[in-house]
Design a protein around this motif. Structure first.
Motif, PDB file in Angstrom:
ATOM      1  N   ASP A   1      22.964  31.153  24.022  1.00 17.15           N
ATOM      2  CA  ASP A   1      23.459  30.362  23.256  1.00 17.15           C
ATOM      3  C   ASP A   1      24.529  31.149  22.806  1.00 17.15           C
ATOM      4  O   ASP A   1      26.166  31.314  23.082  1.00 17.15           O
ATOM      5  CB  ASP A   1      23.934  29.183  23.141  1.00 17.15           C
ATOM      6  CG  ASP A   1      24.895  28.293  22.543  1.00 17.15           C
ATOM      7  OD1 ASP A   1      25.597  27.912  22.937  1.00 17.15           O
ATOM      8  OD2 ASP A   1      24.536  27.528  20.896  1.00 17.15           O
ATOM      9  N   SER A   2      23.910  31.829  21.888  1.00 20.90           N
ATOM     10  CA  SER A   2      24.051  32.831  21.632  1.00 20.90           C
ATOM     11  C   SER A   2      25.640  33.817  22.030  1.00 20.90           C
ATOM     12  O   SER A   2      26.334  33.984  21.710  1.00 20.90           O
ATOM     13  CB  SER A   2      23.387  33.540  20.104  1.00 20.90           C
ATOM     14  OG  SER A   2      23.682  34.700  19.766  1.00 20.90           O
TER      15      SER A   2
ATOM     16  N   SER B   1      25.841  22.650  21.640  1.00 21.24           N
ATOM     17  CA  SER B   1      25.654  24.143  22.259  1.00 21.24           C
ATOM     18  C   SER B   1      26.937  25.112  21.454  1.00 21.24           C
ATOM     19  O   SER B   1      28.080  24.841  21.313  1.00 21.24           O
ATOM     20  CB  SER B   1      25.596  24.918  23.041  1.00 21.24           C
ATOM     21  OG  SER B   1      26.340  23.986  24.168  1.00 21.24           O
TER      22      SER B   1
ATOM     23  N   ASP C   1      27.175  30.439  16.574  1.00 22.43           N
ATOM     24  CA  ASP C   1      26.390  30.002  16.653  1.00 22.43           C
ATOM     25  C   ASP C   1      24.990  30.342  15.420  1.00 22.43           C
ATOM     26  O   ASP C   1      23.222  29.837  16.013  1.00 22.43           O
ATOM     27  CB  ASP C   1      24.805  29.819  18.226  1.00 22.43           C
ATOM     28  CG  ASP C   1      23.918  29.471  18.421  1.00 22.43           C
ATOM     29  OD1 ASP C   1      24.228  28.228  18.504  1.00 22.43           O
ATOM     30  OD2 ASP C   1      23.263  29.783  19.055  1.00 22.43           O
TER      31      ASP C   1
END
Length: 199
Positions: free
Chosen positions: A13-14, A125, A79
């Protein structure tokens, strides 16, 4: 210059959101880098896949990032919204212009000097938020590789669309599919060996 940075021990996600934003900066003609420690990441398969398709370096470490920062440098944090969780607190402290894109519930010790604080705790997310932003900015900024990186981040944080999914999650995923994301290719990045899982 544009620097993009996520949390320590970056994940799909990051890094997925960071890579997509890096690509946008390049499309807009700005020098850009992702600040990340490749020896401490959970997104190695995605990073290797991205780097194998690029002819230029995308990832730099925090020490090198510090040498690039000027008054005109933009730092985009994805994130996370807490300084304690950042890949590098020093890079954040040296940056004058900061944007945050995050989906986690707000903590009391959040970064409070951002010029833009794009925070949506109901999103699945950071990749979902980034996909939504890019869809409205310019869909052409999202190619197949960026779409698959963002799709991987959504798959990770929703546990394959089981947890924390909403209408916008599926809309973002539909947009990414339309931009070339292949769920089968993305799924392959999650299928590591038992040895790599133990490591």
């Amino acid at each position: 210059k544009v620097l993009i940075m996520g949390h320590r021990f970056s994940d799909y996600d990051s890094f997925g959101a960071s890579f997509a934003l890096w690509h946008v900066a390049k499309e807009l003609g700005r020098p850009a880098f992702v600040v990340l420690d490749k020896s401490k990441t959970l997104a190695t398969p995605l990073i290797e896949r991205v780097e194998s398709t690029l002819t230029e370096g995308i990832i730099i470490d925090a020490d090198f990032a510090l040498t690039l920062i000027t008054k005109k440098t933009l730092l985009i944090i994805v994130d996370t919204h807490r300084a304690d969780f950042l890949e590098s607190k020093e890079v954040y402290a040296a940056s004058k212009m900061v944007i945050i894109i995050d989906h986690h519930r707000k903590n009391v010790d959040f970064i409070d000097n951002a010029v833009i604080f794009y925070h949506e705790p109901f999103a699945s997310s950071a990749c979902e938020l980034t996909a939504e932003l890019l869809e409205y900015m310019n869909p052409r900024f999202v190619g197949k590789m960026e779409a698959e990186a963002l799709f991987a981040g959504i798959m990770l944080d929703t546990r394959n669309f089981v947890l924390r999914t909403g209408v916008k999650t599926f809309e973002a995923s539909g947009f990414l599919r339309g931009r070339g994301a292949d769920p089968v290719e993305v799924k392959k990045m999650f299928s590591g060996s038992m040895e790599s899982y133990r490591e």
